[in-house]
Design a protein around this motif. Sequence first.
Motif, PDB file in Angstrom:
ATOM      1  N   GLY A 145       7.186   2.663  -0.917  1.00  0.00           N
ATOM      2  CA  GLY A 145       7.941   1.492  -0.488  1.00  0.00           C
ATOM      3  C   GLY A 145       8.155   1.405   1.012  1.00  0.00           C
ATOM      4  N   ILE A 146       7.714   2.420   1.743  1.00  0.00           N
ATOM      5  CA  ILE A 146       7.835   2.443   3.204  1.00  0.00           C
ATOM      6  C   ILE A 146       6.548   1.913   3.808  1.00  0.00           C
ATOM      7  CG2 ILE A 146       8.169   3.906   5.226  1.00  0.00           C
ATOM      8  CD1 ILE A 146      10.630   3.734   3.456  1.00  0.00           C
ATOM      9  N   ASP A 168      -6.150  -6.034   8.380  1.00  0.00           N
ATOM     10  CA  ASP A 168      -7.453  -6.207   7.747  1.00  0.00           C
ATOM     11  C   ASP A 168      -7.481  -5.505   6.393  1.00  0.00           C
ATOM     12  OD1 ASP A 168      -8.966  -7.501  10.024  1.00  0.00           O
ATOM     13  OD2 ASP A 168      -8.287  -5.665  11.018  1.00  0.00           O
ATOM     14  N   LEU A 169      -6.630  -4.478   6.259  1.00  0.00           N
ATOM     15  CA  LEU A 169      -6.573  -3.721   5.011  1.00  0.00           C
ATOM     16  C   LEU A 169      -5.150  -3.221   4.793  1.00  0.00           C
ATOM     17  CD1 LEU A 169      -8.088  -2.427   2.614  1.00  0.00           C
ATOM     18  CD2 LEU A 169      -8.459  -0.411   4.058  1.00  0.00           C
ATOM     19  N   VAL A 170      -4.659  -3.407   3.583  1.00  0.00           N
ATOM     20  CA  VAL A 170      -3.367  -2.853   3.182  1.00  0.00           C
ATOM     21  C   VAL A 170      -3.647  -1.697   2.216  1.00  0.00           C
ATOM     22  CG1 VAL A 170      -1.158  -3.273   2.044  1.00  0.00           C
ATOM     23  CG2 VAL A 170      -2.197  -5.061   3.469  1.00  0.00           C
ATOM     24  N   ILE A 171      -3.129  -0.526   2.559  1.00  0.00           N
ATOM     25  CA  ILE A 171      -3.336   0.677   1.753  1.00  0.00           C
ATOM     26  C   ILE A 171      -2.010   1.035   1.097  1.00  0.00           C
ATOM     27  CG2 ILE A 171      -3.999   3.120   1.791  1.00  0.00           C
ATOM     28  CD1 ILE A 171      -5.437   2.479   4.496  1.00  0.00           C
ATOM     29  N   THR A 172      -1.986   1.067  -0.221  1.00  0.00           N
ATOM     30  CA  THR A 172      -0.801   1.494  -0.962  1.00  0.00           C
ATOM     31  C   THR A 172      -1.133   2.824  -1.622  1.00  0.00           C
ATOM     32  OG1 THR A 172      -0.160  -0.801  -1.379  1.00  0.00           O
ATOM     33  CG2 THR A 172       0.858   0.899  -2.754  1.00  0.00           C
ATOM     34  N   ALA A 173      -0.300   3.817  -1.388  1.00  0.00           N
ATOM     35  CA  ALA A 173      -0.630   5.157  -1.863  1.00  0.00           C
ATOM     36  C   ALA A 173       0.623   5.933  -2.220  1.00  0.00           C
ATOM     37  CB  ALA A 173      -1.411   5.919  -0.792  1.00  0.00           C
TER      38      ALA A 173
END
Length: 221
Positions: A145-146, A168-173
């Motif tokens: 969530g950060i 250009d890119l959203v990384i959720t991890a």
Amino acid sequence: MTNQHYGQFCGLARAAEIVGQRWTLLILRDLSVAARRYSDLASGLPGIPTNTLASRLKDLEDEGIVARVAPSGAERSVVYELTPRGDELRPVLDALSRWGAAGMRTPRDGEIVTTASITAALRVAAGDGVVPQDWDSAYTVRVGGIEAHVVMRDGAIEVGQGPAEQPDLVITAGPQIRDVMAGELDAPTAVATGVVQLEGDASLFERFAATLRVPYSPNAA
């Protein structure tokens, strides 16, 4: 300072007297990311007693490492920021963070991530911050969530808190992105196994994974 002196005319002893108290390094880490109000520091350091935070800030002010800045514009609260003397600690903080991260694989029970911890971790992983001049890519990184951002542009890497303006890119991890940054989990496998979820130009993830690195130490317990 409130801690006991070591009684040695030694640079390391003097540094330890100033920054070696509990919570001090994390206060400095948070201020190395951005200037913060007292309430921001308190919320970003859950578990720190109020009197401890106030005491540490006073000690750091007395040492000329942290300064209070009066409100300006619409801002109504005093903010704390690193002085030029305090900013000299940034590479020291990054070196300690890299050393500590080399022995971290999974979070221990109760451990959390914060905006400053994620931002500082990405800054450390960026290393010398040099990339090819023709790279022009912006990433938003979401963990627990950060959000933080990484921008590779004009031959340099810029890392900061909050999302990129036009990613250009959203990384959720989750925590397993640590394996990617250690080079033990390759980018295609991380995507295929759901360790990361991508929104945008997915081809840029391999660049991200290859550039931001903090290997595990072979000697870590």
